[in-house]
Design a protein around this motif. Structure first.
Motif, PDB file in Angstrom:
ATOM      1  N   ILE A  89       0.851  -1.194   0.000  1.00 13.04           N
ATOM      2  CA  ILE A  89       0.000   0.000   0.000  1.00 13.04           C
ATOM      3  C   ILE A  89       0.879   1.233   0.000  1.00 13.04           C
ATOM      4  CG2 ILE A  89      -1.871  -1.125   1.277  1.00 13.04           C
ATOM      5  CD1 ILE A  89      -0.863   0.923   3.574  1.00 13.04           C
ATOM      6  N   ASP A  90       0.328   2.332  -0.484  1.00 12.12           N
ATOM      7  CA  ASP A  90       1.041   3.600  -0.381  1.00 12.12           C
ATOM      8  C   ASP A  90       0.972   4.051   1.071  1.00 12.12           C
ATOM      9  OD1 ASP A  90       1.752   3.796  -3.052  1.00 12.12           O
ATOM     10  OD2 ASP A  90      -0.074   4.887  -3.585  1.00 12.12           O
ATOM     11  N   PRO A  91       2.097   4.540   1.610  1.00 13.01           N
ATOM     12  CA  PRO A  91       2.054   5.000   2.993  1.00 13.01           C
ATOM     13  C   PRO A  91       1.060   6.158   3.144  1.00 13.01           C
ATOM     14  CG  PRO A  91       4.297   5.078   2.125  1.00 13.01           C
ATOM     15  CD  PRO A  91       3.394   4.691   1.010  1.00 13.01           C
ATOM     16  N   PRO A  92       0.418   6.262   4.303  1.00 13.94           N
ATOM     17  CA  PRO A  92      -0.528   7.349   4.507  1.00 13.94           C
ATOM     18  C   PRO A  92       0.186   8.699   4.483  1.00 13.94           C
ATOM     19  CG  PRO A  92      -0.353   5.978   6.475  1.00 13.94           C
ATOM     20  CD  PRO A  92       0.529   5.376   5.440  1.00 13.94           C
ATOM     21  N   GLU A  93      -0.511   9.708   4.019  1.00 11.04           N
ATOM     22  CA  GLU A  93       0.043  11.050   3.959  1.00 11.04           C
ATOM     23  C   GLU A  93      -0.151  11.728   5.310  1.00 11.04           C
ATOM     24  OE1 GLU A  93      -1.136  14.936   1.459  1.00 11.04           O
ATOM     25  OE2 GLU A  93      -0.694  13.147   0.272  1.00 11.04           O
ATOM     26  N   LEU A  94       0.844  12.488   5.722  1.00 11.51           N
ATOM     27  CA  LEU A  94       0.737  13.244   6.962  1.00 11.51           C
ATOM     28  C   LEU A  94      -0.140  14.460   6.709  1.00 11.51           C
ATOM     29  CD1 LEU A  94       4.469  13.117   8.101  1.00 11.51           C
ATOM     30  CD2 LEU A  94       2.549  11.939   9.159  1.00 11.51           C
ATOM     31  N   THR A  95      -1.380  14.406   7.163  1.00 16.53           N
ATOM     32  CA  THR A  95      -2.342  15.472   6.947  1.00 16.53           C
ATOM     33  C   THR A  95      -2.875  15.941   8.293  1.00 16.53           C
ATOM     34  OG1 THR A  95      -2.981  14.406   4.881  1.00 16.53           O
ATOM     35  CG2 THR A  95      -4.464  16.074   5.724  1.00 16.53           C
ATOM     36  N   GLY A  96      -2.536  17.152   8.673  1.00 16.51           N
ATOM     37  CA  GLY A  96      -2.938  17.684   9.964  1.00 16.51           C
ATOM     38  C   GLY A  96      -4.244  18.442   9.888  1.00 16.51           C
ATOM     39  N   PRO A  97      -4.779  18.820  11.015  1.00 16.49           N
ATOM     40  CA  PRO A  97      -4.241  18.625  12.358  1.00 16.49           C
ATOM     41  C   PRO A  97      -4.344  17.171  12.815  1.00 16.49           C
ATOM     42  CG  PRO A  97      -6.381  19.682  12.486  1.00 16.49           C
ATOM     43  CD  PRO A  97      -6.030  19.573  11.024  1.00 16.49           C
ATOM     44  N   ASP A 106       0.533   0.087  25.339  1.00 14.43           N
ATOM     45  CA  ASP A 106       1.169   1.404  25.452  1.00 14.43           C
ATOM     46  C   ASP A 106       1.666   1.934  24.108  1.00 14.43           C
ATOM     47  OD1 ASP A 106       1.662   3.631  27.047  1.00 14.43           O
ATOM     48  OD2 ASP A 106       3.735   3.039  27.432  1.00 14.43           O
ATOM     49  N   GLN A 107       1.019   1.505  23.044  1.00 19.29           N
ATOM     50  CA  GLN A 107       1.280   2.045  21.710  1.00 19.29           C
ATOM     51  C   GLN A 107       0.194   3.052  21.396  1.00 19.29           C
ATOM     52  OE1 GLN A 107       3.876   1.156  19.346  1.00 19.29           O
ATOM     53  NE2 GLN A 107       4.726   0.418  21.269  1.00 19.29           N
ATOM     54  N   TRP A 108       0.591   4.148  20.807  1.00 19.20           N
ATOM     55  CA  TRP A 108      -0.346   5.209  20.463  1.00 19.20           C
ATOM     56  C   TRP A 108      -0.210   5.519  18.988  1.00 19.20           C
ATOM     57  CZ3 TRP A 108      -3.725   7.353  24.023  1.00 19.20           C
ATOM     58  CH2 TRP A 108      -3.570   6.860  25.326  1.00 19.20           C
ATOM     59  N   GLN A 109      -1.317   5.915  18.378  1.00 20.72           N
ATOM     60  CA  GLN A 109      -1.326   6.223  16.955  1.00 20.72           C
ATOM     61  C   GLN A 109      -1.524   7.716  16.773  1.00 20.72           C
ATOM     62  OE1 GLN A 109      -4.749   3.952  15.755  1.00 20.72           O
ATOM     63  NE2 GLN A 109      -3.591   2.057  15.542  1.00 20.72           N
ATOM     64  N   LEU A 110      -0.746   8.302  15.872  1.00 22.50           N
ATOM     65  CA  LEU A 110      -0.958   9.684  15.481  1.00 22.50           C
ATOM     66  C   LEU A 110      -1.869   9.657  14.259  1.00 22.50           C
ATOM     67  CD1 LEU A 110       0.004  12.567  16.249  1.00 22.50           C
ATOM     68  CD2 LEU A 110       1.581  12.386  14.333  1.00 22.50           C
ATOM     69  N   VAL A 111      -3.067  10.198  14.419  1.00 23.07           N
ATOM     70  CA  VAL A 111      -4.095  10.119  13.394  1.00 23.07           C
ATOM     71  C   VAL A 111      -4.250  11.483  12.733  1.00 23.07           C
ATOM     72  CG1 VAL A 111      -6.524   9.546  12.940  1.00 23.07           C
ATOM     73  CG2 VAL A 111      -5.286   8.374  14.778  1.00 23.07           C
ATOM     74  N   GLY A 112      -4.156  11.495  11.408  1.00 23.35           N
ATOM     75  CA  GLY A 112      -4.319  12.732  10.665  1.00 23.35           C
ATOM     76  C   GLY A 112      -5.781  13.094  10.492  1.00 23.35           C
ATOM     77  N   GLU A 116      -6.269   8.689   8.637  1.00 25.30           N
ATOM     78  CA  GLU A 116      -5.225   7.691   8.442  1.00 25.30           C
ATOM     79  C   GLU A 116      -4.171   7.785   9.543  1.00 25.30           C
ATOM     80  OE1 GLU A 116      -3.629   7.938   4.503  1.00 25.30           O
ATOM     81  OE2 GLU A 116      -5.443   7.101   3.618  1.00 25.30           O
ATOM     82  N   VAL A 117      -3.667   6.625   9.935  1.00 20.97           N
ATOM     83  CA  VAL A 117      -2.617   6.547  10.946  1.00 20.97           C
ATOM     84  C   VAL A 117      -1.281   6.504  10.223  1.00 20.97           C
ATOM     85  CG1 VAL A 117      -1.639   5.163  12.810  1.00 20.97           C
ATOM     86  CG2 VAL A 117      -4.127   5.305  12.532  1.00 20.97           C
ATOM     87  N   ALA A 118      -0.441   7.497  10.498  1.00 19.04           N
ATOM     88  CA  ALA A 118       0.844   7.568   9.816  1.00 19.04           C
ATOM     89  C   ALA A 118       2.018   7.285  10.745  1.00 19.04           C
ATOM     90  CB  ALA A 118       1.030   8.946   9.174  1.00 19.04           C
ATOM     91  N   ILE A 119       1.828   7.485  12.039  1.00 14.97           N
ATOM     92  CA  ILE A 119       2.936   7.343  12.988  1.00 14.97           C
ATOM     93  C   ILE A 119       2.450   6.575  14.216  1.00 14.97           C
ATOM     94  CG2 ILE A 119       4.553   8.596  14.479  1.00 14.97           C
ATOM     95  CD1 ILE A 119       4.433  10.913  12.505  1.00 14.97           C
ATOM     96  N   PHE A 120       3.284   5.647  14.683  1.00  9.81           N
ATOM     97  CA  PHE A 120       3.037   4.924  15.923  1.00  9.81           C
ATOM     98  C   PHE A 120       4.073   5.377  16.937  1.00  9.81           C
ATOM     99  CE2 PHE A 120       0.980   2.423  12.792  1.00  9.81           C
ATOM    100  CZ  PHE A 120      -0.094   1.838  13.436  1.00  9.81           C
ATOM    101  N   VAL A 121       3.630   5.599  18.167  1.00  7.09           N
ATOM    102  CA  VAL A 121       4.506   6.108  19.219  1.00  7.09           C
ATOM    103  C   VAL A 121       4.328   5.232  20.453  1.00  7.09           C
ATOM    104  CG1 VAL A 121       5.104   8.136  20.602  1.00  7.09           C
ATOM    105  CG2 VAL A 121       4.166   8.446  18.311  1.00  7.09           C
TER     106      VAL A 121
END
Length: 151
Positions: A89-97, A106-112, A116-121
């Motif tokens: 798949i194409d990686p998700p685009e970082l689209t804010g906010p 204890d994994q968290w997802q950064l959701v645009g 779409e989830v682009a980053i796991f923290v």
């Protein structure tokens, strides 16, 4: 989610769900889309789920339409893995906010803003810091500027 190809084999489909191609094949059989000889049924053909990749030695590989087959498998209870394999798949685009959402262990997802989830923290506090930095970068127009510089 944008898939890199229109059709995939069962092993590739399995990777999208974190299971083997054999599990995908079994599910398709349960759903009446494969017969006892592991061939697509008329129902699969009617839904235009299958294509064939013919090789030079006279053999062929059965390929399944990704979007339609994934939807059928999701409706049947399979869940896509996250993060998804970026070779399929194409990686998700970082689209804010951006917002954060708890995943598991204890994994968290950064959701645009596009959902779409682009980053796991790892760690909630780390996720909050990354969210704040990304939202500052988004608000300042830095994400688009960096994206155009890289492209």
């Amino acid at each position: 989610m944008k898939y890199r190809r229109e059709y995939m084999d069962m092993n590739e489909l399995g990777r999208l769900f974190g299971v083997s191609g054999r599990v995908v094949g079994s599910r398709l059989k349960e759903l009446g889309l494969r017969d006892y000889r592991r061939n697509p049924t008329q129902q699969a053909e009617n839904q235009r789920l299958v294509d064939y990749d013919f090789e030079r030695h006279g053999t062929y590989t059965k390929l399944w339409h990704v979007e339609r087959t994934v939807k059928i498998l999701e409706d049947a209870g399979l869940a896509l893995v996250s993060p998804a394999p970026t070779d399929l798949i194409d990686p998700p685009e970082l689209t804010g906010p951006f917002s954060i959402k708890e995943a598991d262990c204890d994994q968290w997802q950064l959701v645009g803003s596009n959902g779409e989830v682009a980053i796991f923290v790892t760690g909630e506090m780390n996720a909050q810091v990354v969210q704040r930095v990304m939202n500052i970068a988004h608000k300042a127009g830095m994400l688009n500027k960096i994206r155009t510089q890289i492209a």
